[in-house]
Scaffold this active site. Sequence first.
Site, PDB file in Angstrom:
ATOM      1  N   ASN A 143      30.319  73.345  -6.408  1.00  0.00           N
ATOM      2  CA  ASN A 143      29.690  72.424  -7.340  1.00  0.00           C
ATOM      3  C   ASN A 143      30.665  72.130  -8.462  1.00  0.00           C
ATOM      4  OD1 ASN A 143      27.142  71.870  -6.275  1.00  0.00           O
ATOM      5  ND2 ASN A 143      26.259  73.748  -7.117  1.00  0.00           N
ATOM      6  N   GLU A 168      27.489  77.547 -13.478  1.00  0.00           N
ATOM      7  CA  GLU A 168      28.685  76.731 -13.252  1.00  0.00           C
ATOM      8  C   GLU A 168      28.803  75.609 -14.287  1.00  0.00           C
ATOM      9  OE1 GLU A 168      29.611  76.667  -8.615  1.00  0.00           O
ATOM     10  OE2 GLU A 168      27.493  76.246  -8.990  1.00  0.00           O
ATOM     11  N   GLY A 210      27.632  78.837   2.193  1.00  0.00           N
ATOM     12  CA  GLY A 210      28.626  79.468   3.062  1.00  0.00           C
ATOM     13  C   GLY A 210      28.008  80.003   4.340  1.00  0.00           C
ATOM     14  N   PRO A 224      29.892  84.082   1.560  1.00  0.00           N
ATOM     15  CA  PRO A 224      28.728  83.721   2.376  1.00  0.00           C
ATOM     16  C   PRO A 224      27.422  83.772   1.601  1.00  0.00           C
ATOM     17  CG  PRO A 224      29.419  85.953   2.888  1.00  0.00           C
ATOM     18  CD  PRO A 224      30.394  85.426   1.878  1.00  0.00           C
ATOM     19  N   GLY A 225      27.327  82.933   0.575  1.00  0.00           N
ATOM     20  CA  GLY A 225      26.043  82.732  -0.079  1.00  0.00           C
ATOM     21  C   GLY A 225      25.230  81.775   0.766  1.00  0.00           C
ATOM     22  N   LYS A 251      28.588  63.175  -7.534  1.00  0.00           N
ATOM     23  CA  LYS A 251      27.755  64.379  -7.499  1.00  0.00           C
ATOM     24  C   LYS A 251      27.759  65.079  -8.857  1.00  0.00           C
ATOM     25  CE  LYS A 251      26.630  68.595  -5.060  1.00  0.00           C
ATOM     26  NZ  LYS A 251      26.945  69.567  -4.006  1.00  0.00           N
ATOM     27  N   ASN A 305      13.150  70.372  -9.625  1.00  0.00           N
ATOM     28  CA  ASN A 305      13.790  69.072  -9.847  1.00  0.00           C
ATOM     29  C   ASN A 305      12.778  67.956 -10.108  1.00  0.00           C
ATOM     30  OD1 ASN A 305      16.056  70.536  -9.282  1.00  0.00           O
ATOM     31  ND2 ASN A 305      16.635  69.409  -7.438  1.00  0.00           N
TER      32      ASN A 305
END
Length: 303
Positions: free
Chosen positions: A101, A264, A12, A8-9, A182, A200
């Site tokens: 991701n 990641e 989540g 649950p980040g 993605k 971004n």
Amino acid sequence: MNIVVVGPGAIGSLWAYHLHQAGHRVSLWHHTPSQSGLYPLSLCTLAEDTLPTIDFTTNDTEALKTADLLLVTVKAWQLEPALLPLIQHLHPDTIIVCMQNGMGATDSVYEKIQHFPLVLATTTHGAFKTDAQQVCHSGLGQTMLGAANLSGEQCTFLAEVFNHALSEVLWVADIRGPLWNKLAINCVINPLTAIHQCPNGTLAEEQFRPTIKALLSEIVAVMRAEGMTTSEEELSARVAQVITATKANHSSMKQDIAQQRRTEIDFITGYLIQQAQQHHIAVPNNLRLFEQIKQMEQLWIQA
């Protein structure tokens, strides 16, 4: 449905809250046993309203045994250690939905989970945790689901279940297409914002155009070799659109580097490089970014 959200980040928690609101019985699973018990969670919406706190049960083995659906939202490198200890408690018909991701996270565990209905998911919803008990929905997006094995193909109804909780959700016949699209965007935005520690939107500046063009040229070559239909112009337009739409956002990799956490990168640029090697395609610009991120990670690992 009986649903357990593993990890649950931000994403989540966002899905847990909305699935609960949609009428499902939702439980959470943390990687630390100390999180057992009740876990209060509130939601800050795009309209800046704070919705009531919901108390979720956590790390409840009985919830695993009765789960119809396991939604796994841990980071890609956490998938194997998070998922493997849980599968012994699951009913064989429990649907496992993996939402990470990058690509390739399920490869190392596929043999051990292939007898479950397996679905892969990708989402462009934005979310962040203000603290352990509150998640903020920071950007509307789209979620796509697709089968990862034969029994997963029987789970098309999940698009309606998820869409009722947090739209827009689509079921796609070949999830590899959305995942690759993605991945391509992440290969540009994530490492560049992490290296330059910028939001971004900074990537829209003139100084980044040659780098982005070089990265996309390599990415398109790999995608075509993988059977994806795309062009450099099409992908460039999509990347520019995401940069503009998320200009104030801070990528997950940028945040990971800033907070000295593992990124990641292995499942984003690393996956691209791995596939490029199989097709004998040179990707020096992407490789350079990959090595820079790995060097940055190594600095605090050594420290």
